[in-house]
Design a protein around this motif. Structure first.
Motif, PDB file in Angstrom:
ATOM      1  N   ASP A 342       0.843  -1.198   0.000  1.00  0.00           N
ATOM      2  CA  ASP A 342       0.000   0.000   0.000  1.00  0.00           C
ATOM      3  C   ASP A 342       0.882   1.253   0.000  1.00  0.00           C
ATOM      4  OD1 ASP A 342      -1.963   1.901   0.222  1.00  0.00           O
ATOM      5  OD2 ASP A 342      -2.977   0.976   1.939  1.00  0.00           O
ATOM      6  N   PRO A 343       1.523   1.568  -1.143  1.00  0.00           N
ATOM      7  CA  PRO A 343       2.405   2.732  -1.204  1.00  0.00           C
ATOM      8  C   PRO A 343       1.679   4.055  -0.972  1.00  0.00           C
ATOM      9  CG  PRO A 343       2.103   1.762  -3.385  1.00  0.00           C
ATOM     10  CD  PRO A 343       1.515   0.802  -2.406  1.00  0.00           C
ATOM     11  N   VAL A 344       0.385   4.104  -1.265  1.00  0.00           N
ATOM     12  CA  VAL A 344      -0.377   5.338  -1.011  1.00  0.00           C
ATOM     13  C   VAL A 344      -0.419   5.617   0.484  1.00  0.00           C
ATOM     14  CG1 VAL A 344      -2.656   6.420  -1.119  1.00  0.00           C
ATOM     15  CG2 VAL A 344      -1.754   5.190  -3.114  1.00  0.00           C
ATOM     16  N   ALA A 345      -0.722   4.588   1.270  1.00  0.00           N
ATOM     17  CA  ALA A 345      -0.748   4.768   2.722  1.00  0.00           C
ATOM     18  C   ALA A 345       0.646   5.108   3.249  1.00  0.00           C
ATOM     19  CB  ALA A 345      -1.276   3.510   3.404  1.00  0.00           C
ATOM     20  N   ALA A 346       1.663   4.527   2.633  1.00  0.00           N
ATOM     21  CA  ALA A 346       3.040   4.805   3.076  1.00  0.00           C
ATOM     22  C   ALA A 346       3.419   6.253   2.827  1.00  0.00           C
ATOM     23  CB  ALA A 346       4.010   3.861   2.369  1.00  0.00           C
ATOM     24  N   ILE A 347       3.117   6.766   1.636  1.00  0.00           N
ATOM     25  CA  ILE A 347       3.484   8.161   1.346  1.00  0.00           C
ATOM     26  C   ILE A 347       2.641   9.114   2.188  1.00  0.00           C
ATOM     27  CG2 ILE A 347       1.898   8.679  -0.564  1.00  0.00           C
ATOM     28  CD1 ILE A 347       5.636   9.538  -0.480  1.00  0.00           C
ATOM     29  N   LYS A 348       1.406   8.752   2.476  1.00  0.00           N
ATOM     30  CA  LYS A 348       0.571   9.591   3.343  1.00  0.00           C
ATOM     31  C   LYS A 348       1.138   9.647   4.759  1.00  0.00           C
ATOM     32  CE  LYS A 348      -3.934   9.285   1.035  1.00  0.00           C
ATOM     33  NZ  LYS A 348      -5.352   8.816   1.141  1.00  0.00           N
ATOM     34  N   TYR A 349       1.706   8.547   5.204  1.00  0.00           N
ATOM     35  CA  TYR A 349       2.318   8.531   6.531  1.00  0.00           C
ATOM     36  C   TYR A 349       3.535   9.449   6.571  1.00  0.00           C
ATOM     37  CZ  TYR A 349       4.439   6.816  10.842  1.00  0.00           C
ATOM     38  OH  TYR A 349       4.987   6.737  12.102  1.00  0.00           O
ATOM     39  N   LEU A 350       4.383   9.359   5.547  1.00  0.00           N
ATOM     40  CA  LEU A 350       5.550  10.242   5.490  1.00  0.00           C
ATOM     41  C   LEU A 350       5.123  11.696   5.363  1.00  0.00           C
ATOM     42  CD1 LEU A 350       7.906   8.165   3.144  1.00  0.00           C
ATOM     43  CD2 LEU A 350       7.831   8.199   5.645  1.00  0.00           C
TER      44      LEU A 350
END
Length: 539
Positions: A342-350
Motif C-alpha cells: 500500500d504505497p499510497v498509505a506509506a506516502i501519506k504517513y511520510l
C-alpha cells in the motif's frame, strides 16, 4: 444502583471492544533504518500521538553490524521491508530496482512533501526523471545558524583553558597544545590520557581520510575537490598531494611520540564514542554528527571536557571556508520498496510526519515549549533540562524514532522559528550549557560556528557537495573507486604507524598504487558536476 452498574459495565465493555477494534485496525509497515538504535520502547510521548492520529504502527529494524554488508545481503536475498533508508548506500537499492518512483504519489497524495520539498525537487530527480527517496532535513525556506559546525578539529576544553584559550589556526599549533597538555597530565580520572583519537571503523573512516581536504580550507566535498578555474568547477584530486603527505607525516610523528592512540585503527565506532565520552581524549577530527552522542554525555557529566571545534589549516596563509553551503543530502533518504502493498498509505504517513515537525522536534506547546509575544518558540529552564537529557529525548519523548531517518525539515520556518529546537536563534547561546557559554564568552561568539568563516562569499555552488554524486554500481568508475578506497584503507594505517624513517618509502609506494585509480572517477564526476550546474543552477 444495580441498573447504573449494568449501564457502566456495558459502557466499559463497549469501550474495551472499541479499543480492541482500533488496535486491530492499525496499519503496519516494516521499516529498515540504517542506524544503530535500541528497539522502540513501545510507547513515547510523540509516538503515542502519531499512532493515534495516523493509525499506523511501524515495525522497525535497526542496523546491527556493518551497513554495507547488510545492504548487500538484503539485495542478494530479494526480501525487503515496506520502507527503508540505507544511508549513503541508498542508491544501491535504486540500482537494484528495489525502490519505486515517488513523484506521482507525491503529486496526488502528499501535499506537505510537495510544499516543503518544492525547492529540492530538481536535485532529488534522477537522470531517468524519477524521485526514489526523500532525504532527511529539507530546507524549505532558508538555512539557520547552528551551535556546532558540520566538521572540525576538536580539542578538549581543558586543553584550551590551561593554555589561556588561544585561537588555533594551524595543525602544528593544534598538536603542540595537545602534546604539551598530555605531558603535564598523563592520566585523567585514573586512566591514561589520550592525546589524539581518529576514527577508522569501516565506512566511517572518512573521519580520518578527509583531514587533508579541510587542512586546505575546503568544506566536505568527498574524495575529490571541485576547484573553480576560469569560472568552471574542475575536479582535482588531493590524495597523493603534498598536504596529504604532510597530514599523515604529522600523524606519524604524533603516533611515534605516543600522542595518537595506538588503538585508533582497530576500535569500532561505539568504542570511539566511549573513549571520547570518558573525557580523556584531547583531540579528534570528525563530522559533528559522529561525535554528538559523546559530546552530549560530556555536556552533562563532564562539562570541562567538552570538545571545541576549530577550522584548522596546514598553513596560516590558507584562508579557510570549511563551513558547508546549505544543501540537501541527495544521496540518501527514505524510500518505499516494491514489497510495499500500500504505497499510497506509506506516502501519506511520510507526508503526515512532515506536517508534524514542530511536534516531533519541539513537542507540545505549554508542556515542552512556550510561545513569546512575538510568536517565537522558547523553553523554560525546566523544559530545557528535559531536552538536555539524550536518554529522555529518545526513550520518553521519542524524537529519534521519528526524526533522524525519516523525511524532516531544518532551517527557518516562514515565521522565523527554527524547525530544529537546538538551532532556534534565541536558544543557540541561551540553550547552551554553562561550560559551552564559558568558551563562547572568551572567544566573543554566540555559537561555535562563530569560530569559522562564512561559506565562500559570492560563489554559487549548485552542485554542492561532490560526495552526493554516486557512481553506478558495477561501472568502471565505481570499480575504480572501490579499488582506490581499498588501497587508501590499506596504506593509511601503515603511513601513520610506521617508524619515521620508513614513512617516505611507504608514501612512495602508496602514491604509485593510487596514481592509476582516479581517472575514470574524475571523468564521471566532471560530467555529473557539469550536468548539475546546468540543470540545478536556478534552484
Amino acid at each position: 444502583m444495580k441498573k447504573y452498574r449494568i449501564v457502566l459495565l456495558l459502557l466499559v465493555l463497549v469501550i474495551s471492544i472499541s479499543c480492541t477494534v482500533m488496535a486491530g485496525e492499525l496499519k503496519e509497515f516494516d521499516v529498515f533504518i540504517s542506524m544503530a538504535l535500541p528497539d522502540y520502547p513501545g510507547s513515547t510521548i510523540i509516538g503515542d500521538i502519531i499512532r493515534e492520529e495516523t493509525g499506523v504502527k511501524l515495525n522497525r529494524e535497526y542496523l546491527v553490524g556493518d551497513l554495507e554488508t547488510k545492504v548487500g545481503l538484503m539485495i542478494a536475498s530479494g526480501e525487503y521491508p515496506d520502507m527503508l533508508v540505507g544511508a549513503h548506500f541508498t542508491d544501491k537499492f535504486v540500482d537494484a530496482g528495489v525502490l519505486i518512483p515517488l513523484e506521482d504519489l507525491i503529486e496526488e497524495h502528499a501535499p506537505n512533501i510537495k510544499k516543503y520539498y518544492a525547492r529540492h525537487m530538481k536535485s532529488l530527480t534522477k537522470e531517468d526523471g524519477h524521485i526514489y527517496y526523500l532525504p532527511q532535513q529539507a530546507i524549505p525556506y532558508g538555512a539557520g545558524e547552528r551551535r556546532y559546525p558540520a566538521v572540525g578539529f576538536f580539542i578538549n576544553k581543558r586543553v584550551l583553558k590551561e593554555a589561556g584559550y588561544p585561537v588555533i589556526k594551524t595543525f602544528e599549533q593544534y598538536f603542540e597544545l595537545i602534546e604539551n597538555y598530555q605531558k603535564k597530565h598523563p592520566t585523567y580520572k585514573g586512566q591514561d590520557t589520550i592525546g589524539y583519537l581518529s576514527l577508522y571503523d569501516s565506512w566511517r573512516n572518512f573521519a580520518t581520510n578527509n583531514g587533508p581536504m579541510h587542512l586546505i580550507g575546503y568544506p566536505n566535498e568527498g574524495a575529490f575537490l571541485p576547484i573553480k578555474e576560469a569560472g568552471k568547477f574542475v575536479i582535482r584530486p588531493y590524495n597523493g598531494g603534498f598536504v596529504e603527505h604532510y597530514y599523515y607525516q604529522k600523524l606519524n610523528e604524533m603516533y611515534n611520540k605516543g600522542v595518537v592512540d595506538p588503538e585508533t585503527f582497530v576500535i569500532n565506532y561505539d568504542q570511539y564514542l566511549e573513549k571520547i565520552s570518558s573525557g580523556r581524549v584531547l583531540g579528534t577530527h570528525n563530522q559533528y554528527w559522529q561525535i554528538e552522542k559523546a559530546q552530549n554525555i560530556l555536556r552533562q557529566e563532564d562539562p570541562d571536557s567538552i570538545m571545541v571545534p576549530f577550522p584548522v589549516v596546514y598553513d596560516e596563509a590558507v584562508e579557510e571556508f570549511v563551513r558547508d553551503t546549505p544543501y540537501v543530502q541527495t544521496t540518501q533518504g527514505m524510500g518505499i520498496t516494491t514489497a510495499c502493498e500500500d504505497p499510497v498509505a506509506a506516502i501519506k504517513y511520510l507526508d503526515y510526519l512532515i506536517s508534524k515537525q514542530i511536534l516531533i522536534q519541539w513537542g507540545i506547546e505549554g508542556e515542552h515549549y512556550e510561545l513569546d509575544e512575538n510568536g517565537m518558540y522558547y523553553r523554560t529552564k525546566e523544559q530545557q533540562k528535559l531536552f538536555d537529557d539524550p536518554n529522555w529525548v529518545r526513550d520518553k519523548f521519542g524524537r529519534e524514532y521519528f526524526y533522524d531517518a525519516f523525511p524532516s525539515l531544518i532551517g527557518l520556518d516562514e515565521n522565523g522559528n527554527s524547525y530544529m529546537d537546538r538551532r532556534q536563534p534565541s536558544m543557540i547561546y541561551g540553550g547552551s550549557t554553562d561550560s559551552e557559554k564559558e568558551v563562547m564568552d572568551v572567544y566573543g561568539i554566540k555559537s561555535f560556528t562563530g569560530l569559522y568563516n562564512d561559506p565562500r562569499p559570492g560563489e554559487e555552488v549548485p552542485y554542492y557537495p561532490l560526495w552526493t554524486i554516486t557512481l553506478e554500481t558495477g561501472s568502471p568508475a565505481q570499480i575504480e573507486k572501490t579499488r582506490l578506497e581499498d588501497t587508501i584503507r590499506e596504506y593509511v594505517p601503515k603511513l601513520v604507524m610506521s617508524s619515521p624513517d620508513e614513512y617516505e618509502d611507504i608514501w612512495e609506494e602508496y602514491t604509485d598504487r593510487i596514481s592509476g585509480l582516479m581517472e575514470k572517477q574524475i571523468k564521471v564526476y566532471q560530467e555529473r558536476i557539469d550536468w548539475r550546474v546546468e540543470n540545478w543552477g536556478s534552484e
